[in-house]
Write an enzyme that holds these catalytic residues in place. Structure first.
Site, PDB file in Angstrom:
ATOM      1  N   ASN A  90       1.939 -11.766  -3.238  1.00 16.57           N
ATOM      2  CA  ASN A  90       2.090 -10.319  -3.117  1.00 16.57           C
ATOM      3  C   ASN A  90       2.162  -9.585  -4.458  1.00 16.57           C
ATOM      4  O   ASN A  90       2.050  -8.360  -4.495  1.00 16.57           O
ATOM      5  CB  ASN A  90       3.374 -10.028  -2.302  1.00 16.57           C
ATOM      6  CG  ASN A  90       3.794  -8.591  -2.333  1.00 16.57           C
ATOM      7  OD1 ASN A  90       3.132  -7.728  -1.741  1.00 16.57           O
ATOM      8  ND2 ASN A  90       4.884  -8.293  -3.029  1.00 16.57           N
ATOM      9  N   ILE A  92       1.439  -7.955  -8.237  1.00 13.03           N
ATOM     10  CA  ILE A  92       0.310  -7.314  -8.924  1.00 13.03           C
ATOM     11  C   ILE A  92       0.732  -6.925 -10.335  1.00 13.03           C
ATOM     12  O   ILE A  92       1.899  -6.657 -10.596  1.00 13.03           O
ATOM     13  CB  ILE A  92      -0.212  -6.051  -8.187  1.00 13.03           C
ATOM     14  CG1 ILE A  92       0.917  -5.029  -7.963  1.00 13.03           C
ATOM     15  CG2 ILE A  92      -0.891  -6.412  -6.882  1.00 13.03           C
ATOM     16  CD1 ILE A  92       0.420  -3.682  -7.471  1.00 13.03           C
ATOM     17  N   TYR A 154      -8.513  -2.893 -10.917  1.00 11.80           N
ATOM     18  CA  TYR A 154      -7.706  -3.312  -9.770  1.00 11.80           C
ATOM     19  C   TYR A 154      -8.596  -3.743  -8.610  1.00 11.80           C
ATOM     20  O   TYR A 154      -8.381  -4.793  -7.996  1.00 11.80           O
ATOM     21  CB  TYR A 154      -6.797  -2.155  -9.353  1.00 11.80           C
ATOM     22  CG  TYR A 154      -6.006  -2.380  -8.089  1.00 11.80           C
ATOM     23  CD1 TYR A 154      -4.830  -3.113  -8.113  1.00 11.80           C
ATOM     24  CD2 TYR A 154      -6.426  -1.837  -6.879  1.00 11.80           C
ATOM     25  CE1 TYR A 154      -4.085  -3.321  -6.955  1.00 11.80           C
ATOM     26  CE2 TYR A 154      -5.687  -2.029  -5.714  1.00 11.80           C
ATOM     27  CZ  TYR A 154      -4.528  -2.767  -5.757  1.00 11.80           C
ATOM     28  OH  TYR A 154      -3.796  -2.970  -4.610  1.00 11.80           O
ATOM     29  N   SER A 155      -9.593  -2.926  -8.305  1.00 12.67           N
ATOM     30  CA  SER A 155     -10.500  -3.235  -7.202  1.00 12.67           C
ATOM     31  C   SER A 155     -11.225  -4.553  -7.432  1.00 12.67           C
ATOM     32  O   SER A 155     -11.415  -5.352  -6.508  1.00 12.67           O
ATOM     33  CB  SER A 155     -11.507  -2.091  -7.026  1.00 12.67           C
ATOM     34  OG  SER A 155     -12.258  -2.246  -5.851  1.00 12.67           O
ATOM     35  N   ALA A 156     -11.609  -4.816  -8.686  1.00 12.30           N
ATOM     36  CA  ALA A 156     -12.296  -6.068  -9.005  1.00 12.30           C
ATOM     37  C   ALA A 156     -11.430  -7.272  -8.670  1.00 12.30           C
ATOM     38  O   ALA A 156     -11.917  -8.274  -8.121  1.00 12.30           O
ATOM     39  CB  ALA A 156     -12.678  -6.091 -10.482  1.00 12.30           C
ATOM     40  N   LYS A 158      -9.076  -7.452  -6.419  1.00 16.02           N
ATOM     41  CA  LYS A 158      -8.902  -7.577  -4.976  1.00 16.02           C
ATOM     42  C   LYS A 158     -10.176  -8.078  -4.296  1.00 16.02           C
ATOM     43  O   LYS A 158     -10.108  -8.842  -3.328  1.00 16.02           O
ATOM     44  CB  LYS A 158      -8.455  -6.230  -4.384  1.00 16.02           C
ATOM     45  CG  LYS A 158      -7.080  -5.769  -4.845  1.00 16.02           C
ATOM     46  CD  LYS A 158      -6.001  -6.781  -4.495  1.00 16.02           C
ATOM     47  CE  LYS A 158      -4.610  -6.278  -4.825  1.00 16.02           C
ATOM     48  NZ  LYS A 158      -3.544  -7.246  -4.470  1.00 16.02           N
ATOM     49  N   ILE A 189       0.560   2.780   0.873  1.00 18.74           N
ATOM     50  CA  ILE A 189       1.909   2.464   1.338  1.00 18.74           C
ATOM     51  C   ILE A 189       2.918   3.152   0.425  1.00 18.74           C
ATOM     52  O   ILE A 189       2.688   3.300  -0.777  1.00 18.74           O
ATOM     53  CB  ILE A 189       2.148   0.933   1.319  1.00 18.74           C
ATOM     54  CG1 ILE A 189       0.969   0.186   1.987  1.00 18.74           C
ATOM     55  CG2 ILE A 189       3.465   0.593   2.005  1.00 18.74           C
ATOM     56  CD1 ILE A 189       0.728   0.512   3.424  1.00 18.74           C
ATOM     57  N   THR A 191       5.330   2.563  -1.444  1.00 15.61           N
ATOM     58  CA  THR A 191       6.081   1.885  -2.484  1.00 15.61           C
ATOM     59  C   THR A 191       6.220   2.824  -3.685  1.00 15.61           C
ATOM     60  O   THR A 191       5.385   3.713  -3.896  1.00 15.61           O
ATOM     61  CB  THR A 191       5.381   0.598  -2.932  1.00 15.61           C
ATOM     62  OG1 THR A 191       4.109   0.923  -3.497  1.00 15.61           O
ATOM     63  CG2 THR A 191       5.169  -0.338  -1.747  1.00 15.61           C
ATOM     64  N   GLU A 192       7.251   2.598  -4.468  1.00 14.26           N
ATOM     65  CA  GLU A 192       7.489   3.454  -5.628  1.00 14.26           C
ATOM     66  C   GLU A 192       6.311   3.420  -6.598  1.00 14.26           C
ATOM     67  O   GLU A 192       5.891   4.455  -7.127  1.00 14.26           O
ATOM     68  CB  GLU A 192       8.764   3.011  -6.342  1.00 14.26           C
ATOM     69  CG  GLU A 192       9.162   3.894  -7.508  1.00 14.26           C
ATOM     70  CD  GLU A 192      10.445   3.453  -8.163  1.00 14.26           C
ATOM     71  OE1 GLU A 192      10.672   3.814  -9.342  1.00 14.26           O
ATOM     72  OE2 GLU A 192      11.231   2.738  -7.502  1.00 14.26           O
TER      73      GLU A 192
END
Length: 263
Positions: A90, A92, A154-156, A158, A189, A191-192
């Site tokens: 989970n 990142i 980031y997309s790469a 994932k 989502i 999340t902070e």
């Protein structure tokens, strides 16, 4: 009942979705090994997990861009429990929501944290997961299936997760390895970290992290191939990608407050 007494590793567990998964698993009386970068936060999460009823809870702090940490975490599970039932990936690395500025070194480092460490953790855990006929849960993103603007590095990472673990699942089926792989395709989502990164650009209301965490755990326990959350908006986007990809791209660009994107 399905998770009572199960031995579970949760990475990225000091905040956000990972923290909420730890609390849900604690209420289900699982054994927990939590990891994240910040030791002080992990200590508090472990204390709360024990209060909530976890069969046991411990932590290892460190950054997943360290080549040695994945094996250290899995070795701790083996030494402590003698096995493992579920690996929830989970964590990142930090990445800005902005135009790609040509920083190749950032891409390389993010790939190490968001992708290579996932592979390393799964590889190290696989012997124990084979023995227990356990589960691997990969927390990914709609950004790993639909490449929107301002998330190129980031997309790469994932997309890489999607490719690797989907291929690995096929190999498990061929070799009759009874270890399930669940891919979690998440939207926005609350999340902070997500809210602070994109709320000035994306006007949508984020989905609750507590419910998201529970859906991830449920999908992993039921050994589902994938889970979409929030289901309706993510499912709609994936359907549009299949039938009208250029329309989807246009809708995504049009939904952003582009004037607020920092270069």
């Amino acid at each position: 009942e399905m998770l009572r007494g199960k031995r579970v590793i949760v990475t990225g567990a000091s905040s956000g979705i990972g923290e909420q998964m730890a609390y849900h698993l604690a209420r289900m009386e699982a054994h927990l090994l939590l990891t994240a970068r910040t030791e002080a936060k992990l200590q508090k999460v472990v204390e709360k997990c024990l209060e909530l009823g976890a069969a046991s809870a411990r932590y290892i702090s460190g950054s997943m861009d360290s080549p040695s940490l994945p094996e250290e975490v899995v070795r701790e599970a083996g030494n402590t429990w003698g096995g493992l039932d579920m690996l929830i990936l989970n964590h990142i690395g930090q990445s800005s929501f902005t135009y790609f500025n040509g920083d190749v070194e950032h891409v390389r480092k993010l790939m190490e944290t968001n992708f290579v460490s996932y592979v390393a953790l799964a590889t190290a855990a696989l012997p124990m997961l084979k023995e227990s006929e356990g589960s691997i849960v990969v927390v990914s993103s709609v950004a790993g299936r639909i490449a929107g603007p301002f998330t190129a590095p980031y997309s790469a990472t994932k997309f890489a997760l999607e490719g690797f673990f989907s291929s690995l699942r096929q190999e498990f089926i061929i070799d009759k390895v009874n270890v399930s792989i669940t891919l979690c395709i998440l939207g926005y989502i609350n999340t902070e970290s997500a809210v602070s990164a994109v709320s000035h650009v994306i006007p949508d209301t984020p989905a609750p992290k507590e419910e998201c965490a529970l859906e991830i755990i449920r999908a992993g326990a039921l050994r589902r191939r994938e889970v979409l959350y929030p289901a309706r908006p993510v499912g709609t986007m994936l359907l549009l990608r299949s039938i009208a990809p250029e329309l989807l791209d246009s809708l995504i660009r049009g939904s952003y407050r582009l004037e607020n994107v920092r270069r």
